[in-house]
Write a protein that holds these residues in place. Structure first.
Motif, PDB file in Angstrom:
ATOM      1  N   ARG A   7      12.631  20.668  35.986  1.00  0.00           N
ATOM      2  CA  ARG A   7      12.175  22.046  36.189  1.00  0.00           C
ATOM      3  C   ARG A   7      11.029  22.400  35.258  1.00  0.00           C
ATOM      4  O   ARG A   7      10.257  23.313  35.529  1.00  0.00           O
ATOM      5  N   GLY A   8      10.943  21.697  34.119  1.00  0.00           N
ATOM      6  CA  GLY A   8       9.802  21.900  33.250  1.00  0.00           C
ATOM      7  C   GLY A   8       9.891  23.157  32.407  1.00  0.00           C
ATOM      8  O   GLY A   8      10.824  23.956  32.488  1.00  0.00           O
ATOM      9  N   TRP A   9       8.850  23.317  31.573  1.00  0.00           N
ATOM     10  CA  TRP A   9       8.795  24.440  30.655  1.00  0.00           C
ATOM     11  C   TRP A   9       8.678  25.794  31.327  1.00  0.00           C
ATOM     12  O   TRP A   9       9.218  26.787  30.809  1.00  0.00           O
ATOM     13  N   PRO A  10       7.976  25.941  32.439  1.00  0.00           N
ATOM     14  CA  PRO A  10       7.891  27.285  33.045  1.00  0.00           C
ATOM     15  C   PRO A  10       9.253  27.886  33.370  1.00  0.00           C
ATOM     16  O   PRO A  10       9.503  29.062  33.075  1.00  0.00           O
ATOM     17  N   SER A  11      10.147  27.082  33.940  1.00  0.00           N
ATOM     18  CA  SER A  11      11.474  27.605  34.259  1.00  0.00           C
ATOM     19  C   SER A  11      12.248  27.957  33.000  1.00  0.00           C
ATOM     20  O   SER A  11      12.968  28.960  32.945  1.00  0.00           O
ATOM     21  N   THR A  12      12.094  27.126  31.961  1.00  0.00           N
ATOM     22  CA  THR A  12      12.772  27.412  30.700  1.00  0.00           C
ATOM     23  C   THR A  12      12.276  28.703  30.079  1.00  0.00           C
ATOM     24  O   THR A  12      13.069  29.536  29.592  1.00  0.00           O
ATOM     25  N   LEU A  13      10.969  28.901  30.108  1.00  0.00           N
ATOM     26  CA  LEU A  13      10.405  30.130  29.547  1.00  0.00           C
ATOM     27  C   LEU A  13      10.843  31.357  30.329  1.00  0.00           C
ATOM     28  O   LEU A  13      11.132  32.409  29.744  1.00  0.00           O
ATOM     29  N   VAL A  14      10.917  31.218  31.647  1.00  0.00           N
ATOM     30  CA  VAL A  14      11.393  32.343  32.457  1.00  0.00           C
ATOM     31  C   VAL A  14      12.845  32.667  32.132  1.00  0.00           C
ATOM     32  O   VAL A  14      13.237  33.832  31.997  1.00  0.00           O
ATOM     33  N   GLY A  15      13.661  31.618  31.973  1.00  0.00           N
ATOM     34  CA  GLY A  15      15.058  31.840  31.618  1.00  0.00           C
ATOM     35  C   GLY A  15      15.203  32.517  30.267  1.00  0.00           C
ATOM     36  O   GLY A  15      16.018  33.430  30.101  1.00  0.00           O
ATOM     37  N   ILE A  16      14.387  32.082  29.278  1.00  0.00           N
ATOM     38  CA  ILE A  16      14.441  32.703  27.956  1.00  0.00           C
ATOM     39  C   ILE A  16      14.011  34.160  28.026  1.00  0.00           C
ATOM     40  O   ILE A  16      14.611  35.040  27.387  1.00  0.00           O
ATOM     41  N   LEU A  19      16.813  36.189  29.548  1.00  0.00           N
ATOM     42  CA  LEU A  19      17.909  36.336  28.593  1.00  0.00           C
ATOM     43  C   LEU A  19      17.556  37.363  27.518  1.00  0.00           C
ATOM     44  O   LEU A  19      18.391  38.203  27.149  1.00  0.00           O
ATOM     45  N   ALA A  20      16.315  37.304  27.027  1.00  0.00           N
ATOM     46  CA  ALA A  20      15.882  38.273  26.018  1.00  0.00           C
ATOM     47  C   ALA A  20      15.897  39.697  26.586  1.00  0.00           C
ATOM     48  O   ALA A  20      16.271  40.648  25.897  1.00  0.00           O
ATOM     49  N   LEU A  21      15.498  39.832  27.849  1.00  0.00           N
ATOM     50  CA  LEU A  21      15.495  41.152  28.482  1.00  0.00           C
ATOM     51  C   LEU A  21      16.908  41.711  28.596  1.00  0.00           C
ATOM     52  O   LEU A  21      17.149  42.905  28.363  1.00  0.00           O
ATOM     53  N   MET A  22      17.868  40.850  28.940  1.00  0.00           N
ATOM     54  CA  MET A  22      19.251  41.316  29.090  1.00  0.00           C
ATOM     55  C   MET A  22      19.900  41.619  27.745  1.00  0.00           C
ATOM     56  O   MET A  22      20.748  42.513  27.639  1.00  0.00           O
ATOM     57  N   LEU A  23      19.506  40.876  26.703  1.00  0.00           N
ATOM     58  CA  LEU A  23      20.111  41.070  25.392  1.00  0.00           C
ATOM     59  C   LEU A  23      19.414  42.139  24.559  1.00  0.00           C
ATOM     60  O   LEU A  23      19.933  42.531  23.511  1.00  0.00           O
ATOM     61  N   PHE A  24      18.263  42.614  25.014  1.00  0.00           N
ATOM     62  CA  PHE A  24      17.531  43.609  24.225  1.00  0.00           C
ATOM     63  C   PHE A  24      18.343  44.880  23.987  1.00  0.00           C
ATOM     64  O   PHE A  24      18.338  45.412  22.866  1.00  0.00           O
TER      65      PHE A  24
END
Length: 271
Positions: A7-16, A19-24
């Motif tokens: 999936r590469g880095w783009p998918s990982t960055l989107v997931g992060i 996650l940051a948006l939900m935990l904010f």
């Protein structure tokens, strides 16, 4: 076999980012709880130095409500599992007529809006003297916990090999002994799953708590926070500290029981 493409880095960055948006909101809740009184909206991104005055005020004003919620939630867990476990075993193992109708009725109870149940319970509780009591709230919250626990545990108990139960019967164990000594130990994951969700139902309940309590004698933390908002709008650090304290039991419970919940929720789906 072909390997699935990475999936590469783009998918990982989107997931992060998601996650940051939900935990904010959680971060901001903790941050605001550590700010000085009256300085929440002007506070920085990090509370330096942290001020624990909000937590002292929260424990002073809401400590009793936290204890009330804990008593009601644990009582609901005990009552719900005590009723649901034997009912689920009977529906899973005994050749009873009308089993499908019973299951349909259980599912229908989950569809009834809580406000309808609360209004019906209020008049009944008023006649029975159960308003503003731990027992009344435990019974009310169990109306959501029992059906869910029956559904979860029945699915798991149906997946228990019949040979195990028959072997215990051959050894002379009664049906009650088989249920207590064989079925329940094997159903630990399902029991923990039902207990966790029942606890969360009762801990986060607001409608029953608001409808069936009219005094401060028994006031769950959800109602306490609701009334705290109107009385302490200038003390946002105390309000946010109360929400942090109210989130701790549920968070700890989910972290500790996570592996049991995952196993218990999926067990019985595949035989």
């Amino acid at each position: 076999m072909k390997r699935a493409p990475g999936r590469g880095w783009p998918s990982t960055l989107v997931g992060i980012a998601l996650l940051a948006l939900m935990l904010f909101p959680v971060y901001w809740m903790v941050n605001a709880s550590l700010q000085p009184a009256g300085n929440t909206l002007q506070g920085g991104w990090f509370p330096l130095p942290p001020d624990l005055g909000g937590y002292a005020a929260a424990l002073r004003d809401q400590g009793r409500n936290l204890v009330s919620s804990l008593v009601v939630a644990l009582g609901s867990v005990v009552l719900s599992l005590g009723l649901a476990a034997p009912a689920a075993y009977a529906l899973a193992r005994f050749p009873l007529r009308g089993t499908n109708l019973v299951l349909l009725a259980i599912l229908i109870t989950q569809m009834v809006p809580s406000i309808v149940v609360a209004n019906a319970l209020y008049s009944t509780y008023n006649d029975l003297g159960l308003l503003n009591s731990y027992l009344g709230l435990i019974l009310a919250d169990s109306t959501a916990g029992v059906p869910f626990a029956i559904i979860i545990m029945r699915a798991f108990m149906r997946s228990i090999p019949r040979e195990i139960i028959e072997a215990a019967r051959v050894d002379g164990a009664s049906r009650l002994r088989v249920f207590r000594s064989v079925v329940l130990p094997l159903s630990t994951n399902a029991l923990i799953t039902a207990a966790v969700f029942t606890f969360l139902f009762a801990w986060g309940d607001f409608l029953f708590a608001l409808t069936l309590t009219t005094t401060e004698t028994v006031r769950p933390i959800t109602v306490g926070i609701y009334q705290y908002i109107g009385a302490h709008t200038n003390q946002w650090n105390a309000l946010m500290a109360t929400t942090v304290l109210a989130s701790v039991p549920a968070t700890v419970l989910l972290v500790v029981a996570q592996r049991y919940v995952v196993s218990g929720a999926t067990s019985g789906a595949i035989k």
